[in-house]
Design a protein around this motif. Structure first.
Motif, short mmCIF file in Angstrom:
data_model
loop_
_atom_site.label_atom_id
_atom_site.label_comp_id
_atom_site.label_asym_id
_atom_site.label_seq_id
_atom_site.Cartn_x
_atom_site.Cartn_y
_atom_site.Cartn_z
N GLU A 41 -46.66 86.02 45.31
CA GLU A 41 -45.69 84.98 45.12
C GLU A 41 -46.05 83.81 46.00
O GLU A 41 -46.60 83.97 47.08
N SER A 42 -45.74 82.62 45.55
CA SER A 42 -46.05 81.43 46.33
C SER A 42 -45.33 81.48 47.66
O SER A 42 -44.20 81.91 47.76
N ASN A 43 -46.02 81.00 48.73
CA ASN A 43 -45.41 80.92 50.05
C ASN A 43 -44.57 79.65 50.17
O ASN A 43 -43.93 79.41 51.17
N SER A 68 -44.47 83.67 55.24
CA SER A 68 -45.11 83.46 56.54
C SER A 68 -44.72 82.10 57.10
O SER A 68 -44.73 81.09 56.40
N ASN A 69 -44.37 82.08 58.38
CA ASN A 69 -44.10 80.85 59.10
C ASN A 69 -45.12 80.63 60.20
O ASN A 69 -44.85 79.92 61.17
N CYS A 70 -46.29 81.25 60.04
CA CYS A 70 -47.37 81.10 61.01
C CYS A 70 -48.54 80.39 60.34
O CYS A 70 -49.26 80.98 59.54
N GLU A 71 -48.70 79.12 60.66
CA GLU A 71 -49.77 78.31 60.09
C GLU A 71 -50.41 77.48 61.18
O GLU A 71 -49.96 77.48 62.32
N ASP A 124 -51.97 77.69 52.06
CA ASP A 124 -53.35 77.26 51.94
C ASP A 124 -54.06 77.92 50.76
O ASP A 124 -55.26 77.75 50.56
N GLY A 125 -53.31 78.71 49.97
CA GLY A 125 -53.87 79.36 48.79
C GLY A 125 -54.35 80.77 49.04
O GLY A 125 -54.68 81.49 48.09
N VAL A 178 -54.58 80.53 63.90
CA VAL A 178 -55.85 80.70 64.60
C VAL A 178 -55.71 81.82 65.63
O VAL A 178 -56.58 82.68 65.77
N THR A 179 -54.60 81.80 66.36
CA THR A 179 -54.34 82.84 67.36
C THR A 179 -53.98 84.16 66.70
O THR A 179 -54.38 85.23 67.17
N TRP A 180 -53.24 84.06 65.59
CA TRP A 180 -52.78 85.24 64.86
C TRP A 180 -53.29 85.15 63.41
O TRP A 180 -52.55 84.76 62.51
N PRO A 181 -54.55 85.49 63.18
CA PRO A 181 -55.11 85.35 61.83
C PRO A 181 -54.38 86.25 60.83
O PRO A 181 -54.19 87.45 61.08
N PRO A 182 -53.95 85.68 59.70
CA PRO A 182 -53.29 86.50 58.69
C PRO A 182 -54.26 87.50 58.07
O PRO A 182 -55.46 87.22 57.94
N VAL A 183 -53.76 88.66 57.71
CA VAL A 183 -54.58 89.66 57.03
C VAL A 183 -54.65 89.28 55.56
O VAL A 183 -53.66 89.40 54.83
#
Length: 236
Positions: A4-6, A152-155, A190-191, A160-165
């Motif tokens: 689903e779209s973020n 996700s609210n981490c961008e 970011d897709g 960079v500190t917490w790279p998404p899986v």
């Protein structure tokens, strides 16, 4: 498991139609074997029962075989462009793969999404049950994210500190000791395709250098190792 779209402004027909058939016929007693799973029943909030109704025919992807055709070794199985990830029971090694699928560790930059990802449940004296990737890197959830809906609210610098899986389009997600009904995915702004457990987006920590490190635990009072059901692993 669907994507689903973020972004609430980007929920078009294409993202709503991205679905995946869970390949779980080898899982004893798996009632979801061979069905198309929506984001609601693939990744419910922790403690919520998984839905059993299949998606509407309009949202179904083309039929898939009952088991993956993974190569005997290596980690370069070509993903299907534009397709949703495939959920596969068992570790990557159980399914004949070696290597890491392209998953990096520590501060290394994930230049492109892995071809496949592994989510494995482990237990440690410090954290109890929690989830790691194929490199045994601890995976985390973020209290400022949301699980319903998964978002996700981490961008930016945070990511960079917490790279998404993340995983490539059409890639495989191998689950070992993690309830497949709690695994899903979202489309990041970011897709990229980010995995979720129990509805919560999951990340690794750039400060974890060695297998088994959990230096991100309780950072800022908002980051915690994620359990196989999407809950917070609490330090003991």
């Amino acid at each position: 498991m669907t994507l689903e779209s973020n972004s609430s402004t980007a929920r078009g027909p294409y993202t709503r139609a991205l679905v995946v058939t869970a390949l779980l016929c080898g899982l004893a007693g798996a009632s979801g074997c061979g069905k198309v799973i929506t984001i609601g029943d693939a990744a419910p909030a922790a403690g919520s029962p998984a839905a059993s109704a299949p998606a509407t025919p309009q949202a179904q992807a083309p039929s898939t075989p009952s088991s993956p055709s993974a190569p005997a070794a290596g980690d370069t199985a070509p993903p299907s462009s534009g397709a949703a990830p495939q959920l596969v029971d068992g570790s990557a090694a159980d399914n004949g793969l070696t290597g890491d699928g392209g998953t990096v560790r520590g501060a290394a930059v994930q230049e492109r999404p892995p071809v496949w990802v592994e989510l494995s449940a482990v237990s440690s004296p410090a954290l109890g049950a929690h989830v790691v990737d194929v490199n045994r890197s601890t995976l985390y959830r973020f209290d400022k994210d949301t699980a319903d809906p998964s978002r996700s609210n981490c961008e930016g610098d945070c990511a960079v500190t917490w790279p998404p899986v993340t995983v490539q389009e059409g890639g495989r997600v191998y689950v070992a000791g993690v309830d497949p009904s709690h695994v899903g995915a979202i489309r990041r702004s970011d897709g990229g395709v980010q995995l979720v457990i129990g509805g919560w987006p999951v990340y690794r920590f750039s400060g974890d250098e060695k297998p088994g490190d959990a230096n991100g635990q309780a950072v800022g009072g908002t980051w915690f190792a994620v359990t196989p059901h999407g809950d917070k692993a609490m330090s003991r």
